[in-house]
Enzyme design. Structure first.
Site, PDB file in Angstrom:
ATOM      1  N   HIS A  28       0.796  -1.134   0.000  1.00  0.00           N
ATOM      2  CA  HIS A  28      -0.128   0.077   0.073  1.00  0.00           C
ATOM      3  C   HIS A  28       0.912   1.355   0.064  1.00  0.00           C
ATOM      4  O   HIS A  28       1.376   1.784   1.172  1.00  0.00           O
ATOM      5  CB  HIS A  28      -0.971   0.120   1.217  1.00  0.00           C
ATOM      6  CG  HIS A  28      -1.870   0.926   1.131  1.00  0.00           C
ATOM      7  ND1 HIS A  28      -3.098   0.970   0.445  1.00  0.00           N
ATOM      8  CD2 HIS A  28      -1.764   2.537   1.735  1.00  0.00           C
ATOM      9  CE1 HIS A  28      -3.830   2.358   0.581  1.00  0.00           C
ATOM     10  NE2 HIS A  28      -2.934   3.141   1.027  1.00  0.00           N
ATOM     11  N   TYR A  46      -6.456  17.692  -1.803  1.00  0.00           N
ATOM     12  CA  TYR A  46      -5.404  18.008  -1.190  1.00  0.00           C
ATOM     13  C   TYR A  46      -4.205  17.977  -2.284  1.00  0.00           C
ATOM     14  O   TYR A  46      -4.508  17.502  -3.454  1.00  0.00           O
ATOM     15  CB  TYR A  46      -4.652  17.126  -0.131  1.00  0.00           C
ATOM     16  CG  TYR A  46      -4.571  15.703  -0.556  1.00  0.00           C
ATOM     17  CD1 TYR A  46      -3.284  15.051  -1.248  1.00  0.00           C
ATOM     18  CD2 TYR A  46      -5.518  14.731  -0.498  1.00  0.00           C
ATOM     19  CE1 TYR A  46      -3.115  13.800  -1.517  1.00  0.00           C
ATOM     20  CE2 TYR A  46      -5.406  13.403  -1.006  1.00  0.00           C
ATOM     21  CZ  TYR A  46      -4.383  13.163  -1.391  1.00  0.00           C
ATOM     22  OH  TYR A  46      -4.119  11.791  -1.919  1.00  0.00           O
ATOM     23  N   SER A  74      -6.421   9.615  -4.254  1.00  0.00           N
ATOM     24  CA  SER A  74      -7.507  10.526  -4.735  1.00  0.00           C
ATOM     25  C   SER A  74      -7.410  11.732  -5.386  1.00  0.00           C
ATOM     26  O   SER A  74      -7.987  12.263  -6.287  1.00  0.00           O
ATOM     27  CB  SER A  74      -8.613  10.719  -3.408  1.00  0.00           C
ATOM     28  OG  SER A  74      -7.936  11.445  -2.455  1.00  0.00           O
ATOM     29  N   ARG A 121     -10.270   0.606  -6.555  1.00  0.00           N
ATOM     30  CA  ARG A 121     -10.621   1.120  -5.372  1.00  0.00           C
ATOM     31  C   ARG A 121     -11.626   1.866  -5.178  1.00  0.00           C
ATOM     32  O   ARG A 121     -12.012   2.803  -5.994  1.00  0.00           O
ATOM     33  CB  ARG A 121      -9.444   1.857  -4.989  1.00  0.00           C
ATOM     34  CG  ARG A 121      -9.471   2.308  -3.411  1.00  0.00           C
ATOM     35  CD  ARG A 121      -8.221   3.330  -3.192  1.00  0.00           C
ATOM     36  NE  ARG A 121      -7.916   3.353  -1.663  1.00  0.00           N
ATOM     37  CZ  ARG A 121      -7.325   4.527  -1.139  1.00  0.00           C
ATOM     38  NH1 ARG A 121      -7.177   5.452  -1.775  1.00  0.00           N
ATOM     39  NH2 ARG A 121      -7.097   4.380   0.154  1.00  0.00           N
ATOM     40  N   HIS A 177      -6.562  -0.386   5.549  1.00  0.00           N
ATOM     41  CA  HIS A 177      -6.466   0.294   6.993  1.00  0.00           C
ATOM     42  C   HIS A 177      -7.514  -0.404   7.967  1.00  0.00           C
ATOM     43  O   HIS A 177      -7.752   0.243   8.978  1.00  0.00           O
ATOM     44  CB  HIS A 177      -6.396   1.656   7.327  1.00  0.00           C
ATOM     45  CG  HIS A 177      -5.482   2.361   5.994  1.00  0.00           C
ATOM     46  ND1 HIS A 177      -4.528   1.775   5.359  1.00  0.00           N
ATOM     47  CD2 HIS A 177      -5.753   3.527   5.499  1.00  0.00           C
ATOM     48  CE1 HIS A 177      -4.359   2.746   4.418  1.00  0.00           C
ATOM     49  NE2 HIS A 177      -4.761   3.605   4.432  1.00  0.00           N
ATOM     50  N   ASP A 245       2.059   2.992   3.188  1.00  0.00           N
ATOM     51  CA  ASP A 245       1.279   4.095   2.894  1.00  0.00           C
ATOM     52  C   ASP A 245       2.006   5.325   2.493  1.00  0.00           C
ATOM     53  O   ASP A 245       1.278   6.476   2.368  1.00  0.00           O
ATOM     54  CB  ASP A 245       0.373   4.413   4.069  1.00  0.00           C
ATOM     55  CG  ASP A 245      -0.716   5.413   4.037  1.00  0.00           C
ATOM     56  OD1 ASP A 245      -1.341   5.387   2.914  1.00  0.00           O
ATOM     57  OD2 ASP A 245      -0.742   6.281   4.661  1.00  0.00           O
ATOM     58  N   ASN A 250      -2.262  13.718   3.455  1.00  0.00           N
ATOM     59  CA  ASN A 250      -2.769  14.210   4.553  1.00  0.00           C
ATOM     60  C   ASN A 250      -2.273  14.119   5.949  1.00  0.00           C
ATOM     61  O   ASN A 250      -2.769  14.491   7.213  1.00  0.00           O
ATOM     62  CB  ASN A 250      -4.287  13.950   4.694  1.00  0.00           C
ATOM     63  CG  ASN A 250      -5.095  14.124   3.472  1.00  0.00           C
ATOM     64  OD1 ASN A 250      -5.015  15.380   2.771  1.00  0.00           O
ATOM     65  ND2 ASN A 250      -5.587  13.318   2.819  1.00  0.00           N
TER      66      ASN A 250
HETATM   67  O1  LIG Z   1      -3.249   6.956   1.627  1.00  0.00           O
HETATM   68  C1  LIG Z   1      -4.424   6.406   2.273  1.00  0.00           C
HETATM   69  O2  LIG Z   1      -4.551   5.392   2.196  1.00  0.00           O
HETATM   70  C2  LIG Z   1      -5.154   7.173   3.069  1.00  0.00           C
HETATM   71  C3  LIG Z   1      -5.698   8.506   2.903  1.00  0.00           C
HETATM   72  C4  LIG Z   1      -5.425   9.321   1.365  1.00  0.00           C
HETATM   73  C5  LIG Z   1      -6.075   8.550   0.369  1.00  0.00           C
HETATM   74  O3  LIG Z   1      -6.508   7.189   0.452  1.00  0.00           O
HETATM   75  C6  LIG Z   1      -6.146   9.201  -1.045  1.00  0.00           C
HETATM   76  O4  LIG Z   1      -6.048  10.020  -0.986  1.00  0.00           O
HETATM   77  O5  LIG Z   1      -6.737   8.202  -1.979  1.00  0.00           O
HETATM   78  C7  LIG Z   1      -6.135   9.197   3.733  1.00  0.00           C
HETATM   79  O6  LIG Z   1      -6.676   8.833   4.617  1.00  0.00           O
HETATM   80  O7  LIG Z   1      -6.144  10.441   3.595  1.00  0.00           O
END
Ligand SMILES: O=C(O)/C=C(\CC(=O)C(=O)O)C(=O)O
Length: 290
Positions: A28, A46, A74, A121, A177, A245, A250
């Site tokens: 991950h 972000y 994301s 995802r 997670h 991760d 964030n």
């Molecule tokens: O990296 C992760 O797994 C968790 C993230 C970011 C995320 O998932 C994303 O931006 O797609 C989070 O809790 O901000």
């Protein structure tokens, strides 16, 4: 969203004391950009600094890992170009998970497969995505290429609400997670109990034993994470994955030291056999089956 670009990763992570077995997979992690080549989505919540494949592969080597599973973050929306580019540059040492527009054509899914993608995802965190259309997600989940799975990211308070949706997905599920339990409740707390009930509902649900930094507010060395997650790995040894991760989207206010994250591995998987399952056999079954 502010236009200021964020750094959420450690500039000089320590060398872990724990040495992963040869072939170990960080299952991950993400890449950000580089933005000049792969601009971020207009809907991104972000705006990170660049954290591209060269940085990811240097970290992989520094931490003693062999391979990566790159999960589309994301901030890149449903354009998987940065993730595919990183996979293409990895010399076969990376596979990935995409985020797609649910209306994607079958031929495009196949092209993603050819580029090293093995799953999609679904993100249910409201702070990260504007909408998560369950009906459309279910439709695309029914026509994925052979051998793919669905990765789901949600927080513990919506586990029950998501059950009918997740129960209807006809391919294996991988839960990011562990569905973000409150690990400070301990291994027998309500969040872990609810997650175990969910795991017991079918035998093709996998989970990522990841993110002590996100889940244990007491901070490094994340003792409550170790205490709560070790029993889960022990009880479901063939269904767990591990990852850094990185670059920790964030987490700019509590950036973890990646070396310390790696040193969590023997605390949640204390035997060589558990470590081999967590770091090699389990992720290989999902990402390197062919
Ligand atoms: O990296 C992760 O797994 C968790 C993230 C970011 C995320 O998932 C994303 O931006 O797609 C989070 O809790 O901000």
């Amino acid at each position: 969203m502010s236009n200021e670009r964020i750094v959420s990763w450690h500039g000089n992570p320590s060398k872990p004391l724990y040495v992963p077995p040869a072939g170990a997979i960080d299952a991950h992690c993400h890449v950000f950009g580089p933005m000049a080549q792969f601009p971020f989505s207009a809907k991104a919540k972000y705006l990170p600094e660049d954290a591209g494949p060269d940085m990811l592969f240097a970290l992989r080597d520094h931490l003693g890992f062999d391979r990566n599973v790159i999960v589309q973050a994301s901030c890149h929306g449903t354009d998987n170009a940065a993730t595919l580019d990183a996979i293409a540059r990895s010399n076969g040492k990376a596979r990935g998970v995409a985020v797609v527009d649910p209306a994607i054509h079958d031929a495009e899914l196949q092209a993603l497969h050819d580029g090293g993608i093995r799953g999609i995802r679904f993100n249910f965190l409201k702070r990260l995505v504007d909408d998560a259309p369950k009906d459309k997600f279910l439709e695309v989940a029914q026509r994925l290429p052979q051998g793919w799975h669905v990765v789901i990211y949600f927080e513990a308070d919506i586990l029950e609400e998501l059950r009918p949706f997740m129960d209807a997905i006809p391919v294996p599920l991988v839960i990011d997670h562990m569905g973000r339990p409150d690990v400070t409740q301990g291994p027998d707390g309500p969040d872990m109990k609810a997650f175990r009930n969910f795991l017991n509902s079918r035998d093709d649900i996998w989970f990522k034993a990841t993110c002590p930094d996100r889940l244990d507010g007491n901070g490094d060395p994340w003792d409550m994470f170790a205490e709560s997650v070790a029993p889960l790995v022990a009880d479901y040894p063939t269904r767990c994955l591990w990852g850094t991760d990185w670059p920790h989207p964030n987490m700019q206010d509590a950036i973890p030291d990646d070396g310390h994250l790696v040193d969590m591995i023997p605390r949640i998987a204390p035997t060589e056999e558990l470590q081999r399952l967590l770091l090699i056999d389990n992720p290989e079954a999902l990402y390197w089956a062919d």
